[in-house]
Design an enzyme around this catalytic site. Sequence first.
Site, PDB file in Angstrom:
ATOM      1  N   GLY A  11     -38.013   4.455   3.612  1.00 45.82           N
ATOM      2  CA  GLY A  11     -37.868   4.890   5.214  1.00 45.82           C
ATOM      3  C   GLY A  11     -36.603   4.993   5.717  1.00 45.82           C
ATOM      4  N   SER A  76     -44.599   0.504   6.535  1.00 44.78           N
ATOM      5  CA  SER A  76     -45.604   0.632   7.797  1.00 44.78           C
ATOM      6  C   SER A  76     -45.261   1.995   8.460  1.00 44.78           C
ATOM      7  CB  SER A  76     -45.765  -0.366   9.078  1.00 44.78           C
ATOM      8  OG  SER A  76     -46.610   0.134  10.014  1.00 44.78           O
ATOM      9  N   ALA A 115     -40.879  -6.950   9.005  1.00 47.78           N
ATOM     10  CA  ALA A 115     -40.461  -6.143  10.201  1.00 47.78           C
ATOM     11  C   ALA A 115     -41.571  -6.372  11.246  1.00 47.78           C
ATOM     12  CB  ALA A 115     -40.205  -4.863   9.719  1.00 47.78           C
ATOM     13  N   TYR A 146     -51.624  -0.161  15.365  1.00 45.75           N
ATOM     14  CA  TYR A 146     -50.228  -0.575  15.102  1.00 45.75           C
ATOM     15  C   TYR A 146     -49.813  -1.987  15.664  1.00 45.75           C
ATOM     16  CZ  TYR A 146     -44.945  -0.039  14.506  1.00 45.75           C
ATOM     17  OH  TYR A 146     -43.740  -0.377  14.236  1.00 45.75           O
TER      18      TYR A 146
HETATM   19  P1  NAD Z   1     -40.586   5.062   8.407  1.00 46.23           P
HETATM   20  O1  NAD Z   1     -41.849   5.744   8.476  1.00 46.23           O
HETATM   21  O2  NAD Z   1     -39.158   5.808   8.253  1.00 46.23           O
HETATM   22  O3  NAD Z   1     -40.540   3.757   7.149  1.00 46.23           O
HETATM   23  C1  NAD Z   1     -41.694   3.364   6.619  1.00 46.23           C
HETATM   24  C2  NAD Z   1     -41.769   3.327   5.131  1.00 46.23           C
HETATM   25  O4  NAD Z   1     -42.837   2.581   4.733  1.00 46.23           O
HETATM   26  C3  NAD Z   1     -41.768   4.715   4.876  1.00 46.23           C
HETATM   27  O5  NAD Z   1     -40.899   5.116   3.823  1.00 46.23           O
HETATM   28  C4  NAD Z   1     -43.281   5.033   4.055  1.00 46.23           C
HETATM   29  O6  NAD Z   1     -43.402   5.841   3.354  1.00 46.23           O
HETATM   30  C5  NAD Z   1     -43.518   3.377   3.851  1.00 46.23           C
HETATM   31  N1  NAD Z   1     -44.966   3.114   3.669  1.00 46.23           N
HETATM   32  C6  NAD Z   1     -45.900   3.176   4.410  1.00 46.23           C
HETATM   33  N2  NAD Z   1     -47.043   2.764   4.191  1.00 46.23           N
HETATM   34  C7  NAD Z   1     -46.984   2.292   2.830  1.00 46.23           C
HETATM   35  C8  NAD Z   1     -47.590   1.800   2.142  1.00 46.23           C
HETATM   36  N3  NAD Z   1     -48.909   1.367   1.972  1.00 46.23           N
HETATM   37  N4  NAD Z   1     -47.037   1.105   0.678  1.00 46.23           N
HETATM   38  C9  NAD Z   1     -45.575   1.379   0.523  1.00 46.23           C
HETATM   39  N5  NAD Z   1     -44.869   1.957   1.468  1.00 46.23           N
HETATM   40  C10 NAD Z   1     -45.445   2.575   2.697  1.00 46.23           C
HETATM   41  O7  NAD Z   1     -40.317   3.850   9.801  1.00 46.23           O
HETATM   42  P2  NAD Z   1     -39.244   3.063  10.194  1.00 46.23           P
HETATM   43  O8  NAD Z   1     -38.717   3.285  11.539  1.00 46.23           O
HETATM   44  O9  NAD Z   1     -38.222   2.903   9.175  1.00 46.23           O
HETATM   45  O10 NAD Z   1     -39.954   1.507  10.182  1.00 46.23           O
HETATM   46  C11 NAD Z   1     -39.806   0.556   9.126  1.00 46.23           C
HETATM   47  C12 NAD Z   1     -40.385  -0.594   9.519  1.00 46.23           C
HETATM   48  O11 NAD Z   1     -39.640  -1.163  10.867  1.00 46.23           O
HETATM   49  C13 NAD Z   1     -41.885  -0.727   9.976  1.00 46.23           C
HETATM   50  O12 NAD Z   1     -42.523  -1.520   9.658  1.00 46.23           O
HETATM   51  C14 NAD Z   1     -41.982  -0.505  11.448  1.00 46.23           C
HETATM   52  O13 NAD Z   1     -42.985  -0.980  12.022  1.00 46.23           O
HETATM   53  C15 NAD Z   1     -40.662  -1.509  11.876  1.00 46.23           C
HETATM   54  N6  NAD Z   1     -40.298  -1.018  13.361  1.00 46.23           N
HETATM   55  C16 NAD Z   1     -39.359   0.035  13.482  1.00 46.23           C
HETATM   56  C17 NAD Z   1     -38.978   0.344  14.685  1.00 46.23           C
HETATM   57  C18 NAD Z   1     -37.794   1.617  14.907  1.00 46.23           C
HETATM   58  O14 NAD Z   1     -37.800   1.713  16.111  1.00 46.23           O
HETATM   59  N7  NAD Z   1     -37.613   2.205  14.236  1.00 46.23           N
HETATM   60  C19 NAD Z   1     -39.244  -0.251  15.449  1.00 46.23           C
HETATM   61  C20 NAD Z   1     -40.190  -1.595  15.421  1.00 46.23           C
HETATM   62  C21 NAD Z   1     -40.542  -1.739  14.219  1.00 46.23           C
END
Ligand code: NAD
Length: 315
Positions: A11, A76, A115, A146
């Site tokens: 991700g 996620s 995370a 969420y």
């Molecule tokens: P993203 O969607 O780019 O990355 C999430 C990754 O998780 C994806 O590659 C997806 O394929 C993988 N995934 C989802 N369900 C899965 C499963 N059951 N098994 C294996 N892989 C799975 O999102 P991101 O922005 O990179 O977020 C990453 C983490 O950081 C998440 O947990 C998110 O809640 C947290 N987060 C991100 C932000 C932000 O601003 N980017 C803010 C708060 C929290």
Amino acid sequence: MPRAVVTGGAGFLGSHLCEELLRRGWAVVAVDNLLTGSLDNIQALRAHDGFEFVEHDVTEEVNVDGPIDAVLHFASPASPRDYLEYPIKTLKVGSLGTHNTLGLAKRVGARYLLASTSEIYGDPLVHPQREDYWGNVNPVGPRGVYDEAKRFAEAMAMAYHRAHGLDVKIVRIFNTYGERLRHHDGRVVSNFLVQALDDKPLTIYGDGSQTRSFCFVDDEVRGILGLLESDWVGPMNIGNPNEFTVLELAENVLELTGAGSEIVFEPLPVDDPKVRRPDISLAEKVLGWHPEVNLREGLRRTYDWYRRERERGRV
Ligand code: NAD
Ligand code: UDP
């Protein structure tokens, strides 16, 4: 060489974490089912000797052979558009996925980093948000899938700490953006930058007076790895405390890109938080961390990336 398992490693944030861990001399196993991630994000890492990719859904048992020093659970859906499209998968990866990855960390004696998110605070009644604020979340609203999954995940991680002595760190991430943020994931920074690139109208939801505090990905990753390497147990906010209204963000994007886009106003999503800004005094005190990239610079770097992606035909 220390070895980390990063779920969600394909991700946006996960791929940056893998890259920085490798740069710091870690071996990395990225586990991802590619639900919202992409192999493009880790293409450059796959040539690295210390990097392994496992395509797997972490709501099913997670088995990784060999020694593991750290488990970072980042899998996620994270964008409101994604978690509204996958409500049950979001609940399952936050609950079952957290349980499975905690079980892995316990079995191998690894430290665990979860995370989590500013959504823990919901539509906050305390501003800015400190880690000791319990939040204002609607459990049965559309965003509840969420927010409650992450709240459950935090509770589960702390239970593993109290019951099994697991070394648990919880990063509460505030709106992070940068290279590899999917162009169509619906988040405000990707929407505005790609709309500007296309000279299309910038879509503001509501009247644009709601606020967010945007953190550039390099700062976020530095904070997360600082937390991983620290002795801290429990939650810590990592985000940029500079707060902007969504309207100010749109104006910054128009000024920076020189796009001729107009601004259009669309309905505000249900339970959209009215304000959000991290109190980062804990991270400053414990890690000596604070963000270094301002909004202007971060937006410019992200916009340049979208432009390069466009030239490669990927946007
Ligand atoms: P993203 O969607 O780019 O990355 C999430 C990754 O998780 C994806 O590659 C997806 O394929 C993988 N995934 C989802 N369900 C899965 C499963 N059951 N098994 C294996 N892989 C799975 O999102 P991101 O922005 O990179 O977020 C990453 C983490 O950081 C998440 O947990 C998110 O809640 C947290 N987060 C991100 C932000 C932000 O601003 N980017 C803010 C708060 C929290
Ligand atoms: N938003 C907006 N236009 C868009 C996308 C989002 O005005 O095209 C708003 C959204 O309603 C919210 C803020 O921007 O108030 C941040 O939304 P995002 O989806 O990036 O993440 P959130 O902070 O809500 O999780």
